[in-house]
Design an enzyme around this catalytic site. Sequence first.
Site, PDB file in Angstrom:
ATOM      1  N   THR A 109      -1.606-117.076 102.278  1.00 26.62           N
ATOM      2  CA  THR A 109      -0.083-117.981 101.376  1.00 26.62           C
ATOM      3  C   THR A 109       0.332-117.315 100.132  1.00 26.62           C
ATOM      4  O   THR A 109       1.650-117.838  99.631  1.00 26.62           O
ATOM      5  CB  THR A 109      -1.276-119.491 100.435  1.00 26.62           C
ATOM      6  OG1 THR A 109      -2.593-118.312  99.610  1.00 26.62           O
ATOM      7  CG2 THR A 109      -2.170-119.388 101.704  1.00 26.62           C
TER       8      THR A 109
ATOM      9  N   LEU B 210       2.564-122.158  98.087  1.00 30.22           N
ATOM     10  CA  LEU B 210       2.209-124.134  97.625  1.00 30.22           C
ATOM     11  C   LEU B 210       1.221-123.143  98.291  1.00 30.22           C
ATOM     12  O   LEU B 210       1.129-124.212 100.422  1.00 30.22           O
ATOM     13  CB  LEU B 210       3.870-123.984  98.776  1.00 30.22           C
ATOM     14  CG  LEU B 210       5.207-124.776  97.509  1.00 30.22           C
ATOM     15  CD1 LEU B 210       5.703-125.329  98.500  1.00 30.22           C
ATOM     16  CD2 LEU B 210       4.114-125.974  96.676  1.00 30.22           C
ATOM     17  N   HIS B 211      -0.358-123.347  98.078  1.00 35.49           N
ATOM     18  CA  HIS B 211      -1.605-122.527  99.186  1.00 35.49           C
ATOM     19  C   HIS B 211      -1.784-123.923  99.768  1.00 35.49           C
ATOM     20  O   HIS B 211      -1.907-123.213 101.317  1.00 35.49           O
ATOM     21  CB  HIS B 211      -2.323-122.282  98.071  1.00 35.49           C
ATOM     22  CG  HIS B 211      -2.537-121.522  97.269  1.00 35.49           C
ATOM     23  ND1 HIS B 211      -2.433-119.759  97.771  1.00 35.49           N
ATOM     24  CD2 HIS B 211      -1.926-120.985  95.717  1.00 35.49           C
ATOM     25  CE1 HIS B 211      -2.005-119.044  96.096  1.00 35.49           C
ATOM     26  NE2 HIS B 211      -1.872-119.832  95.245  1.00 35.49           N
ATOM     27  N   ASP B 212      -2.561-124.499  99.508  1.00 30.87           N
ATOM     28  CA  ASP B 212      -2.001-125.872  99.703  1.00 30.87           C
ATOM     29  C   ASP B 212      -2.065-126.441 101.009  1.00 30.87           C
ATOM     30  O   ASP B 212      -1.867-126.851 102.637  1.00 30.87           O
ATOM     31  CB  ASP B 212      -2.828-126.596  99.836  1.00 30.87           C
ATOM     32  CG  ASP B 212      -4.038-126.557  98.455  1.00 30.87           C
ATOM     33  OD1 ASP B 212      -4.876-125.731  98.659  1.00 30.87           O
ATOM     34  OD2 ASP B 212      -4.487-127.190  97.886  1.00 30.87           O
TER      35      ASP B 212
ATOM     36  N   TYR C  68       2.710-119.192  88.082  1.00 26.62           N
ATOM     37  CA  TYR C  68       3.301-118.414  89.082  1.00 26.62           C
ATOM     38  C   TYR C  68       4.166-117.429  88.401  1.00 26.62           C
ATOM     39  O   TYR C  68       4.026-115.925  89.160  1.00 26.62           O
ATOM     40  CB  TYR C  68       3.147-118.876  90.498  1.00 26.62           C
ATOM     41  CG  TYR C  68       1.939-119.331  90.781  1.00 26.62           C
ATOM     42  CD1 TYR C  68       1.257-118.178  91.605  1.00 26.62           C
ATOM     43  CD2 TYR C  68       1.385-120.441  91.125  1.00 26.62           C
ATOM     44  CE1 TYR C  68       0.124-118.745  92.345  1.00 26.62           C
ATOM     45  CE2 TYR C  68      -0.135-120.385  91.247  1.00 26.62           C
ATOM     46  CZ  TYR C  68      -0.663-119.239  91.904  1.00 26.62           C
ATOM     47  OH  TYR C  68      -1.718-120.075  92.797  1.00 26.62           O
TER      48      TYR C  68
END
Length: 320
Positions: free
Chosen positions: A196, A241-243, A230
């Site tokens: 991610t 935008l990990h999720d 970040y």
Amino acid sequence: MGTKLIIDTDPGVDDAFAIALAALSEDVDLLGVTTVFGNVPIEVTTRNARRILALCKRGDVPVAEGAARPLVHPHLRRAEYVHGVDGLSGRSAALPEAERPVEPGGAVWLLSRLLESSTEPVTIAPIGPLTNIATFLAARPDLHHRIDRVVIMGGALTHGNSSAAAEFNIWSDPEAAHRVLTGGEVPRVLVPMDLTYRCAVDSEWLDELAASGPLGAALTALTPDYLAHYRKALEWDGMVLHDAVAVAEAIRPGTLRTESLPVSVETSFGPARGATVVDQRRPEIRADTEVPDGTTSVDVAVDADLDALRAFLLERLTLR
């Protein structure tokens, strides 16, 4: 409708983007959203999830409140230092109020009801701590066959972010993560932070989203605290935008390249608590050694067409 999807979440800025991604995608039947403690306390994650759905004009999607704490041990730290005091950079009050009330009965009840009533297999995308999912899988083994995949954002192959070894979602409830990742009852995809991070978006991407219309502007307005964090973590002007990366894979299987790898979760109280131990040795090497107890194979996301993924996210988030 395409993919039947339930999101389990702890919004969180990247969770907000992930919910919007699913809510706006015409090829997704977003059956429901369940909330869990994590980035901020449970009452705040629930409020944030409902408001994001209201922003997307998806008051039809039911929301149920889930676990307020881990299965066994206390949760030691929230992530306000990343997401802001309200989980959305202090900007949640600018979002529309949700009109639909929270579903009675809680997260496990809603998960059960949605799976019981679905005529097709359902994908579940847990993008927060895995407490609700572990509880559901233990409580309703009779419904495992109705789950298509569980696409999990969490874990790390190299180093963590909540500790040297552990990623936040897994670290927040290692016992639940151990139950879900090593249970073996349902197909699982693990989307770790190693990948991610590589999918991070830059300021130009965010500017294009902001200029796309009121919804894009509202989403980018939630990012100041998150973006500030970040910028330091990435050392350039962008954010992760990990999720949303995990939800992209849930929506469109094959978006991420996966490998079936043995995975276990460290549940001791040493410095590696919450680590995902992923055995990346060649199969012929692994075959010569004893596999530790509590290790099962999981599809681990290891690569993607990064530009295509960013374009997909932007396209879906700017749909009208």
